[in-house]
Scaffold this active site. Structure first.
Site, PDB file in Angstrom:
ATOM      1  N   GLY A 286      -5.696  -6.105   5.724  1.00 40.57           N
ATOM      2  CA  GLY A 286      -6.686  -5.169   5.807  1.00 40.57           C
ATOM      3  C   GLY A 286      -7.911  -5.608   6.598  1.00 40.57           C
TER       4      GLY A 286
ATOM      5  N   THR B 273       0.714  -1.157   0.107  1.00 40.29           N
ATOM      6  CA  THR B 273       0.023   0.094  -0.047  1.00 40.29           C
ATOM      7  C   THR B 273       0.979   1.108   0.014  1.00 40.29           C
ATOM      8  OG1 THR B 273      -1.727  -1.013   1.145  1.00 40.29           O
ATOM      9  CG2 THR B 273      -1.493   1.342   1.632  1.00 40.29           C
TER      10      THR B 273
HETATM   11  N1  ASP Z   1      -4.136  -2.825   3.867  1.00 41.84           N
HETATM   12  C1  ASP Z   1      -4.064  -3.313   2.451  1.00 41.84           C
HETATM   13  C2  ASP Z   1      -5.354  -3.980   1.841  1.00 41.84           C
HETATM   14  O1  ASP Z   1      -5.756  -5.102   2.697  1.00 41.84           O
HETATM   15  C3  ASP Z   1      -2.823  -4.150   2.066  1.00 41.84           C
HETATM   16  C4  ASP Z   1      -1.454  -3.670   2.559  1.00 41.84           C
HETATM   17  O2  ASP Z   1      -1.605  -2.457   3.184  1.00 41.84           O
HETATM   18  O3  ASP Z   1      -0.700  -4.531   2.327  1.00 41.84           O
HETATM   19  O4  ASP Z   1      -6.160  -3.989   1.150  1.00 41.84           O
END
Ligand code: ASP
Length: 314
Positions: A231, A177
């Site tokens: 997430g 992200t």
């Molecule tokens: N938090 C993001 C999601 O769950 C993924 C990540 O931050 O690596 O889509």
């Protein structure tokens, strides 16, 4: 006026292992983080707004295929690209977010358009895309976002699932992200986050990024937060809002609140981290994963970047 501007960014908890990422590869990641800091800091340094600094920093990270957002986003199990993004400003607690979109070159601009022009907070699906087009956002073909590295990661994971083998992927093949938090000279806070989500995610799955109070949050009275990690756990434990609550109601420092939440998320299977900034003081950047691409400027114009648990490069 009166506040000391500051900025923090992250390029996700999906870091390439330290044993693999060194030399030129590590240098490239540090350079990309510095470029994003420079984009955001240029805004703050000229007296600009935190929300503009966050937008600029996130755009720089989205444009860089090293990170899982915009160009270089990961694929769903169906081979689609479904991006989530959110932005929030802490003065009036305005927020905008998009979920599951593919088209706008910079999903953070789609989130910002939702915040400023839609009269809603979270948009998804056909309506979101139509709104982005009507707003005149720049669109790109799927080929712009698609990278061989992310296709390889998808194919590897699909083959693993078919074979029933255990999941031994690195964090980098799993997720990522980008995000930014900022405080401007007026003391206004803002946060922005953008992601392609989890590699081989279920089509239609939405992560924490566009969920206000989970992956993205800003409130001038407490803090601005942008998260990265598993997430589903960050949503269920309302990670960002929980930090604000600890600051507000339990009187914790931002550092203690953020560290406490990151430690607790891990107990519930949530690996990852976050960046947070308050009305005063330096940003905090805790994580419980192997690494988190990250950087900050505490107001003196000096950029600090790090990837794993090594000392910051300044
Ligand atoms: N938090 C993001 C999601 O769950 C993924 C990540 O931050 O690596 O889509």
């Amino acid at each position: 006026m009166g506040a000391i501007p500051a900025l923090a960014i992250h390029g996700g908890a999906g870091t390439i292992p330290a044993a693999v990422l060194h030399g030129a590869g590590a240098d490239a990641h540090h350079a990309a983080l510095r470029a994003a800091l420079a984009a955001g800091w240029a805004v703050l340094d000229q007296g600009g707004a935190a929300v503009d600094a966050v937008t600029a920093a996130v755009m720089a990270l989205e444009d860089d295929a090293l990170f899982n957002s915009g160009r270089g986003a990961v694929f769903s199990s169906a081979g689609t690209l479904e991006m989530d993004a959110a932005i929030m400003e802490g003065a009036a607690r305005q927020a905008g977010a998009v979920a599951g979109i593919c088209g706008p070159k910079n999903p953070i601009l789609a989130a910002r358009a939702v915040m400023e022009h839609s009269g809603t907070v979270l948009m998804a699906g056909v309506g979101a895309m139509e709104f982005c087009r009507a707003q005149g956002l720049e669109f790109m073909p799927v080929s712009y976002f698609s990278t061989q590295r992310r296709l390889d990661a998808l194919n590897l994971e699909l083959a693993r699932r078919a074979s029933g083998a255990p999941d031994t992927r690195s964090d980098a093949d799993r997720h990522g992200t980008v995000g930014a938090v900022a405080r401007d000279a007026r003391g206004d806070l803002a946060a922005g986050t953008s992601t392609g989500g989890m590699t081989a995610k279920r089509p239609g799955r939405v992560g924490d990024t566009p969920v206000i109070g989970a992956g993205t949050f800003a409130d001038n009275a407490t803090c601005a937060v942008s998260t990265t990690g598993t997430g589903e756990v960050f949503i269920r434990y309302t990670a960002a809002a929980e930090i604000a609550a600890r600051v507000r109601y339990a009187g914790q420092t931002l550092e203690a609140a953020a560290a406490g939440v990151v430690a607790e998320l891990l107990l519930h299977g949530g690996d990852g981290g976050l960046i947070a900034i308050g009305p005063a003081g330096a940003p905090v950047l805790p994580f419980n994963s192997n690494g988190m691409y990250r950087g900050f400027c505490a107001g003196d114009g000096v950029f600090h970047t790090a990837i794993h648990r090594e000392a910051y490069r300044s």
